[in-house]
Write a protein that holds these residues in place. Structure first.
Motif, short mmCIF file in Angstrom:
data_model
loop_
_atom_site.label_atom_id
_atom_site.label_comp_id
_atom_site.label_asym_id
_atom_site.label_seq_id
_atom_site.Cartn_x
_atom_site.Cartn_y
_atom_site.Cartn_z
N ARG A 1 24.92 17.37 5.06
CA ARG A 1 23.95 16.43 5.07
C ARG A 1 24.17 15.33 5.85
NH1 ARG A 1 22.25 20.19 3.03
NH2 ARG A 1 22.06 20.42 0.79
N THR B 1 22.58 11.28 6.31
CA THR B 1 21.96 10.16 5.63
C THR B 1 21.81 9.32 6.68
OG1 THR B 1 23.41 10.56 3.78
CG2 THR B 1 22.22 8.38 3.65
N PRO C 1 17.79 10.49 3.80
CA PRO C 1 18.42 12.00 4.03
C PRO C 1 17.45 12.77 4.63
CG PRO C 1 17.93 11.25 1.60
CD PRO C 1 17.54 10.23 2.19
#
Ligand code: C2E
Ligand code: MG
Ligand code: MG
Ligand code: MG
Length: 272
Positions: free
Chosen positions: A63, A65, A71
């Motif tokens: 992931r 951010t 995101p």
């Protein structure tokens, strides 16, 4: 008049293209910085054993951010990273971070949990890959057989002979290998047999709709039968309903993951 309008339109596309390229370049630089500033983190999605119902593994899903844009999907930034050496930096980060986290969780909670990590095709060309995997296992103490490396079917089919060599080297470390997104890459059973794999992951597109269509279910049944015939463990991805889950159990699929069983989430959330 038509001519000037045409030219105007051309310039419009030119500007749009330049804007897109600039955004790309900026994103690539941002991604380089992200690795070192804690913006990248692995989410973990549960993988459930269909015989016992237990969570037996987690798949690490990276992931990002972004400080300004929030995101960003790996479907966007992984391909961007794959255009350069950056994918190897990212890959190493994921490997080190997730093996460390999993080894700590296993010993702190006495969990017998395996880890699945995605590998990009470009990482198979990286001469540092095999030593990096060996080092990650040695440093963290994660048993080699608790780690599965997932490579997509399309990546494996790109050049089976070159891939086979790296996969053999990885396998001699004791780690397990999975073919990911199976069904999307048009590989034959014959090609598959030349690679020593442990797990076959059926692509989500084949799972969607199995509860409503006999044909869709029949295709999945035949993939499972074929995989079992050559000794592979079968995982279904993208299980979103209880109906799909029940059907997969009936079809003797071994493991499953999907939103119905658990969304990818931070380790602290998943193991509260
Ligand atoms: P993948 O390895 O096939 O991972 C499965 C994707 O399906 C993940 O998307 C996951 O969040 C999503 N998914 C899981 N269950 C469901 C469901 O029930 N419904 C739906 N609609 N989707 C579900 P995500 O996290 O966006 O990752 C996309 C792809 O990006 C991955 O596909 C993988 O190819 C790549 N990727 C992610 N993390 C890494 C990484 O650390 N390294 C590399 N090389 N690739 C990565
Ligand atoms: Mg995967
Ligand atoms: Mg997949
Ligand atoms: Mg995928």
């Amino acid at each position: 008049q038509a001519k000037s309008r045409g030219r105007g339109r051309f310039e419009f596309f030119d500007v749009a293209l330049r804007t897109r390229m600039q955004r790309r370049l900026r994103m690539e630089q941002d991604l380089r910085d992200a690795v070192h500033s804690g913006q990248l983190w692995p989410a973990y999605q549960p993988v459930v054993d269909l015989h016992t119902g237990d969570m037996v593994a987690v798949e690490a899903l990276l992931r990002w951010t972004h400080p300004k844009h929030g995101p960003i999907s790996p479907a966007e930034f992984i391909p961007l990273a794959e255009e350069s050496e950056l994918i190897n930096v990212l890959g190493k980060f994921v490997l080190n971070d997730t093996t460390r986290e999993l080894a700590a969780l296993r010993s702190a909670r006495g969990l017998d949990l395996s880890l699945k990590v995605n590998l990009s095709v470009r990482q198979l060309d990286d001469p540092h890959l095999v030593p990096a995997v060996r080092d990650a296992l040695a440093t963290t103490g994660l048993p080699a057989n608790a780690l599965t490396l997932e490579v997509t079917e399309s990546a494996l089919m790109r050049d089976t002979s070159a891939a086979a060599e790296v996969l053999t080297a990885l396998r001699s470390l004791g780690v397990l290998l999975a073919i990911d997104d199976f069904g999307t890459g048009y590989s034959s059973l014959a090609q598959l047999r030349t690679l020593t794999l442990d797990t076959l992951k059926i692509d989500r597109s084949f799972i969607t709709g199995i509860a409503d269509s006999h044909d869709a279910a029949a295709i999945v049944a035949s993939i499972i039968a074929m995989a079992h015939a050559v000794g592979l463990t079968v995982v279904a991805e993208g299980v979103e309903t209880e109906k799909e889950l029940i059907l997969l159990r009936e079809l003797e699929c071994d493991q499953a993951q999907g939103y119905h069983l658990g969304r990818p989430s931070a380790a602290a959330e998943l193991f509260r």
